[in-house]
Design a protein around this motif. Structure first.
Motif, PDB file in Angstrom:
ATOM      1  N   GLY A  53       0.912  -0.898   0.003  1.00  0.00           N
ATOM      2  CA  GLY A  53       0.148   0.168   0.033  1.00  0.00           C
ATOM      3  C   GLY A  53       0.971   1.362  -0.042  1.00  0.00           C
ATOM      4  N   GLN A  59      -7.565   2.503   0.728  1.00  0.00           N
ATOM      5  CA  GLN A  59      -7.774   1.061   0.041  1.00  0.00           C
ATOM      6  C   GLN A  59      -9.226   0.812   0.876  1.00  0.00           C
ATOM      7  OE1 GLN A  59      -5.003  -2.136   1.222  1.00  0.00           O
ATOM      8  NE2 GLN A  59      -3.338  -1.037   0.244  1.00  0.00           N
ATOM      9  N   SER A  60      -9.883   0.000  -0.084  1.00  0.00           N
ATOM     10  CA  SER A  60     -11.381  -0.246   0.361  1.00  0.00           C
ATOM     11  C   SER A  60     -11.608  -1.157   1.462  1.00  0.00           C
ATOM     12  CB  SER A  60     -11.912  -0.690  -1.039  1.00  0.00           C
ATOM     13  OG  SER A  60     -13.237  -1.139  -0.670  1.00  0.00           O
ATOM     14  N   TYR A  79     -11.770   2.705  -4.783  1.00  0.00           N
ATOM     15  CA  TYR A  79     -10.162   2.975  -4.502  1.00  0.00           C
ATOM     16  C   TYR A  79      -9.397   2.491  -5.698  1.00  0.00           C
ATOM     17  CZ  TYR A  79     -11.204   4.642   0.020  1.00  0.00           C
ATOM     18  OH  TYR A  79     -11.775   5.503   1.017  1.00  0.00           O
ATOM     19  N   LEU A 181      -5.913   3.220   6.484  1.00  0.00           N
ATOM     20  CA  LEU A 181      -5.052   2.131   6.224  1.00  0.00           C
ATOM     21  C   LEU A 181      -4.265   1.829   7.226  1.00  0.00           C
ATOM     22  CD1 LEU A 181      -4.320  -0.186   4.224  1.00  0.00           C
ATOM     23  CD2 LEU A 181      -2.763   1.511   3.064  1.00  0.00           C
TER      24      LEU A 181
ATOM     25  N   LEU B 210      -3.585  -5.351  -1.370  1.00  0.00           N
ATOM     26  CA  LEU B 210      -4.640  -4.897  -0.540  1.00  0.00           C
ATOM     27  C   LEU B 210      -4.699  -5.695   0.779  1.00  0.00           C
ATOM     28  CD1 LEU B 210      -7.595  -4.310  -3.049  1.00  0.00           C
ATOM     29  CD2 LEU B 210      -6.172  -2.647  -2.103  1.00  0.00           C
ATOM     30  N   GLN B 211      -5.131  -4.749   1.816  1.00  0.00           N
ATOM     31  CA  GLN B 211      -5.434  -5.319   3.171  1.00  0.00           C
ATOM     32  C   GLN B 211      -6.353  -6.245   3.191  1.00  0.00           C
ATOM     33  OE1 GLN B 211      -3.420  -4.264   5.804  1.00  0.00           O
ATOM     34  NE2 GLN B 211      -4.332  -4.357   7.740  1.00  0.00           N
ATOM     35  N   ASN B 243      -6.883  -9.005  -4.978  1.00  0.00           N
ATOM     36  CA  ASN B 243      -6.251  -8.428  -3.582  1.00  0.00           C
ATOM     37  C   ASN B 243      -5.126  -7.322  -3.934  1.00  0.00           C
ATOM     38  OD1 ASN B 243      -4.369 -10.251  -4.567  1.00  0.00           O
ATOM     39  ND2 ASN B 243      -4.487 -11.606  -3.069  1.00  0.00           N
ATOM     40  N   GLN B 245      -3.946  -3.634  -5.944  1.00  0.00           N
ATOM     41  CA  GLN B 245      -4.238  -1.797  -6.141  1.00  0.00           C
ATOM     42  C   GLN B 245      -3.052  -1.698  -7.210  1.00  0.00           C
ATOM     43  OE1 GLN B 245      -4.017   0.899  -2.917  1.00  0.00           O
ATOM     44  NE2 GLN B 245      -5.699   1.917  -3.687  1.00  0.00           N
TER      45      GLN B 245
END
Lengths: 191, 602
Positions: A53, A59-60, A79, A181, B210-211, B243, B245
């Motif tokens: 990230g 982030q979504s 996002y 995040l 992604l988290q 997962n 971005q």
């Protein structure tokens, strides 16, 4: 005409070299030497060094165990940092009311006992669709929900939120805010 | 409005006015070729540019020659940007493999950047290669701004000189504006912005994990990559999980610095300065906002110094600042009051220590209401057009203020150069009106204002409203024009009116809901931008030429003094009267109707 064309052509060439090649190259060089982290997107890395990230790009989150960020109007999914976008809904557009109503329902159904008024930034789409922040009020609204699901005390979560709250820059500029995040990553560290 | 908001606005204005004076006198020294540091250290480079281009810097130009040189130079720039876009798929520095751009969109964008409008029908990160952004758009950011400054300097020379038919050398004014003013300021700002987190790299877009895994509906494609539709013609979708971005990157900071300083406004990314990589922090926001008005404000001082009476510049700056401040205190409270439709749903929109509150649709949390509203007013007072929030989602009155500022003709600060030459034209009209009232021949800065100047001034003031209102009327009469509108009702009308107000005054901001990247709007708005840029520049240069040829008349008992607060008021009234008389009917159909509808919601 050639009395104009020739100087115009060479001038454009030279100014292109100066402002379109040398100038951006110079800025890139300075940026990569002195601000390498920021210039490459302020990336967050895990212990193995994989990028997980950016500290600037949201982030979504839709799982109730996480704090949720601003709604995002990017397509085809929220996002999407490769195609930033706002909703561009006008204030009297029925589609805006419909979207906000749906968001209210999602918030209420994930936390039926919460009777507080919902802070506006939690139900309105950000300008970029990538807003990494929410207001302290929007975080406060979600503390009990997150604490219950994670079986933490509300105070524990609140302490973390307060800890992660960024004041106005230089105590003057902008608004107080919390990076969603980073907050959620901290939460996952705890439990 | 909150005390904190008031403080931020005050700091902004104070910083702007403090910086404007030293920069203004610096620019005067540059244009008068007096020693100003940079222009001596880099004199060798300047001379080399002239030698290679075959230019004799001491050779003065007649106003027609000046105009032709400018238009030929801008035309070549336009063609270069067009070509770069059409062939970007086979040119280097295109790590995302973005396709060539369609002819109508490429035309629109090329015109847009060459005319200092920077209207954007496209989304930066999904459309433009790094090469196109750098070599095409960035370069035009510099030279279109420098062109505007050159025209201003030529007009000022018209007032200073007497009994001559020359107004300077376009190539020299262009080169000096770029080399000694725009480049050094941009370099400073770009580095400061990178320090705050604006990206500056040639690497491809970065993929990160992604988290929380994301699932979404994606159109189902057949083997040829075409979207499948069901019996009713609706696209069939399937659930997809990701997962990852993808973060759009690029050499953004260098372009953003000049986009703000040159009152260009064309964003590197689609959402412009709302994007976290284009405007990451409140401090970057402050610097970018400062850069919007810095040169236009400073040029007022330059003007005062060059005409030999600093008070003449002060008066114009005071008039601009007064209108600006008044409109800030209309727009910001309108946004802070929020949207009654959301209040009805039980949403908390009240400002507190814990939240900005207000109408947050289309706004970023880090900027809140004050910095979004202030930016919207600054970017449309200047002909900048960059945005840090989505103007289309503003409340009716909050959105009317930016629209009205553009419709005033971009003279409240306005574009670099173009704002002040526009305002000087209004000053000419103001002394003419005053002259009629007191029964004397109008004079401004020692020059008699006669029929020729007034005819040119009339053209300058009438062309933009004609383009704006005419264009809006045509677009709304045609189905193809109405098809692009997003929001229903009065707001949809505002979207079209805003688009033509923006293009017809070379601003470039948008009510982004309008799908403008279609051939109809690309061509219509492209033509609007061309008309209002050159139908203003040519008459301005004609005035410059005509004034330079006149003798200077001494200040007499019948002369209206133009360095007084009274004249500032007269100037403001002139600007507002022309703007209000022309646009109030159109505004009544858009924002005013929408406002009444909005407060009718209970």
């Amino acid at each position: 005409m050639s009395t104009y064309l020739k100087p115009a052509f060479i001038m454009l060439l030279l100014l292109t070299l100066l402002t379109g090649v040398i100038y951006p190259a110079l800025v890139t060089a300075i940026a990569q030497v002195f601000f390498a982290d920021q210039a490459n997107g302020s990336l967050l890395k895990d212990q193995q060094g994989h990028p997980i990230g950016s500290s600037l790009v949201g982030q979504s989150f839709s799982d109730p165990k996480y704090f949720w960020g601003r709604p995002s109007a990017t397509g085809p999914y929220p996002y999407n940092a490769a195609a930033s976008s706002g909703s561009n809904f006008g204030p009297t557009n029925p589609a805006l009311v419909a979207a906000v109503t749906a968001r209210i329902q999602a918030l209420k159904s994930s936390d039926p006992s919460n009777k507080a008024a919902i802070p506006v930034d939690l139900v309105t789409a950000s300008g970029s669709g990538l807003d990494p922040h929410i207001s302290p009020a929007a975080a406060e609204y979600q503390i009990d929900r997150v604490a219950k699901i994670r079986q933490l005390s509300s105070q524990q979560v609140r302490d973390l939120v307060v800890n992660m709250t960024q004041a106005r820059q230089w105590h003057v500029f902008g608004e107080p805010k919390i990076n969603v995040l980073l907050l959620n990553k901290e939460l996952d560290e705890i439990r | 409005m909150t005390a904190q908001g008031f403080l931020q606005i005050t700091i902004y204005l104070a910083t702007l006015l403090v910086l404007a004076k030293p920069l203004g006198s610096y620019m005067a020294r540059v244009y008068q070729d007096e020693s100003a540091g940079l222009n001596r250290w880099f004199a060798g480079m300047e001379k080399l540019i002239y030698r290679l281009s075959g230019i004799k810097p001491e050779q003065e130009m007649h106003w027609t020659q000046y105009a032709i040189a400018l238009m030929v130079f801008n035309l070549l720039g336009l063609l270069a940007v067009y070509g770069l876009q059409r062939f970007q798929d086979i040119l280097p520095l295109n790590p995302q493999g973005l396709a060539a751009i369609s002819p109508d969109s490429a035309f629109n964008t090329a015109v847009s950047f060459a005319t200092n409008t920077n209207w954007q029908g496209y989304g930066g990160e999904t459309t433009m290669s790094y090469l196109t952004q750098m070599l095409g758009l960035s370069v035009q950011n510099f030279v279109s701004a420098a062109s505007g400054m050159a025209v201003l300097v030529a007009l000022i020379r018209g007032f200073i000189r007497r009994n001559t038919n020359s107004i300077g050398n376009f190539w020299v004014d262009l080169t000096r504006s770029t080399l000694y003013i725009l480049l050094p300021l941009s370099l400073l700002l770009a580095v400061a912005l990178v320090g705050q987190g604006v990206v500056q790299t040639f690497k491809p877009y970065q993929t990160v994990s992604l988290q929380e895994t994301l699932s979404y509906q994606s159109p189902k494609l057949d083997k040829d990559g075409k979207a499948l539709t069901d019996a009713a013609g609706k696209p069939i979708t399937e659930s997809v999980e990701t997962n990852q971005q993808t973060l759009a990157l690029g050499p953004a900071a260098s372009q953003i610095a000049i986009k703000q300083l040159g009152t260009n406004g064309g964003g590197f990314f689609s959402v412009n300065s709302a994007h976290p990589y284009e405007n990451p922090t409140p401090l970057s926001n402050f610097l970018e906002m400062l850069a919007i008005l810095l040169i236009p404000a400073a040029l007022c001082f330059t003007f005062g110094v060059m005409v030999g009476d600093a008070r003449q510049g002060w008066v114009i700056l005071a008039a601009m600042t007064l209108v600006f401040v008044a409109l800030v205190f209309v727009a910001v409270p309108a946004e802070q009051n929020g949207n009654p439709a959301l209040t009805a749903l039980g949403i908390d929109q009240i400002a507190s220590d814990q939240q900005a509150g207000g109408n947050m649709e289309g706004k970023e949390t880090r900027f809140g209401i004050v910095n979004s509203g202030l930016w919207a007013v600054a970017t449309t007072a200047a002909s900048n057009g960059s945005v840090n929030s989505m103007h289309d989602s503003f409340t009716p009155i909050g959105g009317m203020v930016p629209m009205f500022l553009m419709q005033l003709g971009e003279v409240i600060f306005g574009g670099v150069g173009s704002g002040l030459y526009g305002m000087i034209v209004f000053a000419i009209v103001a002394v003419f009106i005053a002259g009629l009232m007191i029964g004397r021949t109008p004079e401004y800065l020692g020059k008699k204002i006669e029929a020729y100047e007034m005819k040119m001034a009339a053209v300058i003031i009438l062309v933009p409203p004609l383009v704006v209102l005419g264009g809006t009327a045509v677009a709304l009469m045609l189905d193809v024009g109405k098809a692009s509108v997003l929001n229903p009702g009065a707001h949809g009308f505002s979207e079209v009116l805003y688009a033509f107000s923006s293009a017809g005054n070379n601003n470039g901001s948008a009510f982004g809901g309008l799908s403008a990247n279609v051939p109809f709007y690309n061509l219509m708005l492209g033509m609007a931008m061309l008309f209002s840029r050159y139908w203003l520049i040519v008459p301005v240069l004609a005035i410059a030429g005509s004034l330079a040829a006149k003798k200077t008349v001494p200040f007499g008992a019948g002369t209206l003094p133009t360095h007084t607060p009274l004249f500032a008021v007269l100037l403001i009234i002139t600007v507002l009267m022309v703007g209000a008389l022309t646009f109030v009917p159109a505004l009544a159909l858009g924002p005013v109707v929408e406002y009444l509808q909005m407060i009718g919601v209970k």
